[in-house]
Design a protein around this motif. Structure first.
Motif, PDB file in Angstrom:
ATOM      1  N   LEU A 125      44.270  31.861  49.946  1.00 46.26           N
ATOM      2  CA  LEU A 125      43.482  32.683  49.032  1.00 46.26           C
ATOM      3  C   LEU A 125      41.998  32.565  49.339  1.00 46.26           C
ATOM      4  O   LEU A 125      41.273  33.570  49.294  1.00 46.26           O
ATOM      5  CB  LEU A 125      43.743  32.287  47.576  1.00 46.26           C
ATOM      6  N   ASP A 126      41.538  31.355  49.672  1.00 46.53           N
ATOM      7  CA  ASP A 126      40.132  31.162  50.008  1.00 46.53           C
ATOM      8  C   ASP A 126      39.737  31.994  51.219  1.00 46.53           C
ATOM      9  O   ASP A 126      38.698  32.657  51.221  1.00 46.53           O
ATOM     10  CB  ASP A 126      39.843  29.686  50.294  1.00 46.53           C
ATOM     11  N   ALA A 127      40.553  31.946  52.252  1.00 42.60           N
ATOM     12  CA  ALA A 127      40.249  32.683  53.482  1.00 42.60           C
ATOM     13  C   ALA A 127      40.225  34.186  53.238  1.00 42.60           C
ATOM     14  O   ALA A 127      39.324  34.889  53.714  1.00 42.60           O
ATOM     15  CB  ALA A 127      41.266  32.334  54.564  1.00 42.60           C
ATOM     16  N   LEU A 128      41.202  34.698  52.491  1.00 46.21           N
ATOM     17  CA  LEU A 128      41.231  36.131  52.197  1.00 46.21           C
ATOM     18  C   LEU A 128      40.047  36.547  51.328  1.00 46.21           C
ATOM     19  O   LEU A 128      39.449  37.602  51.543  1.00 46.21           O
ATOM     20  CB  LEU A 128      42.541  36.508  51.499  1.00 46.21           C
ATOM     21  N   THR A 183      37.272  39.266  52.666  1.00 44.56           N
ATOM     22  CA  THR A 183      37.205  40.571  51.997  1.00 44.56           C
ATOM     23  C   THR A 183      36.080  40.684  50.971  1.00 44.56           C
ATOM     24  O   THR A 183      35.918  41.728  50.355  1.00 44.56           O
ATOM     25  CB  THR A 183      38.531  40.867  51.272  1.00 44.56           C
ATOM     26  N   ASN A 184      35.329  39.588  50.776  1.00 40.76           N
ATOM     27  CA  ASN A 184      34.271  39.558  49.767  1.00 40.76           C
ATOM     28  C   ASN A 184      34.808  39.863  48.368  1.00 40.76           C
ATOM     29  O   ASN A 184      34.139  40.503  47.557  1.00 40.76           O
ATOM     30  CB  ASN A 184      33.127  40.524  50.113  1.00 40.76           C
ATOM     31  N   ASP A 208      40.962  38.007  42.158  1.00 41.30           N
ATOM     32  CA  ASP A 208      41.355  39.363  42.552  1.00 41.30           C
ATOM     33  C   ASP A 208      42.347  39.341  43.714  1.00 41.30           C
ATOM     34  O   ASP A 208      43.310  40.107  43.734  1.00 41.30           O
ATOM     35  CB  ASP A 208      40.128  40.188  42.938  1.00 41.30           C
ATOM     36  N   VAL A 209      42.109  38.465  44.681  1.00 46.22           N
ATOM     37  CA  VAL A 209      43.027  38.341  45.817  1.00 46.22           C
ATOM     38  C   VAL A 209      44.398  37.878  45.324  1.00 46.22           C
ATOM     39  O   VAL A 209      45.430  38.399  45.748  1.00 46.22           O
ATOM     40  CB  VAL A 209      42.466  37.372  46.883  1.00 46.22           C
TER      41      VAL A 209
END
Length: 85
Positions: free
Chosen positions: A2-5, A9-10, A15-16
């Protein structure tokens, strides 16, 4: 993940997470109704019917009948195979 996404994606991690949860719900619904769900570039979930077959009990060696059932399989996309391998 989740952190990487979220960083890429800013978007916020919340939200992710909501996006991924929604995608999972949609995947389950589509596989159940249509029989497959495609994630472009990664692969697809496919509903497959397995026929009844013979098997062996590993503890006793006795022959048993494994009943027919429906299972979900994941088929990896060619692009994903080539990228990883």
């Amino acid at each position: 993940m989740l952190d990487a996404l979220a960083t890429k994606t800013n978007m916020s991690k919340k939200d992710v997470g909501m996006l991924l949860d929604t995608m999972v719900e949609l995947a389950y619904k589509e596989v159940k109704s249509a029989g497959e769900f495609v994630v472009p570039g990664i692969g697809k979930l496919v509903k497959v019917h397995r026929k009844e077959r013979q098997g062996r009990n590993p503890a006793t060696g006795a022959t048993i009948t494994i009943p027919a059932k429906t299972v979900v399989k994941f088929r990896v996309a060619k692009a994903a195979k080539e990228a990883v391998l």
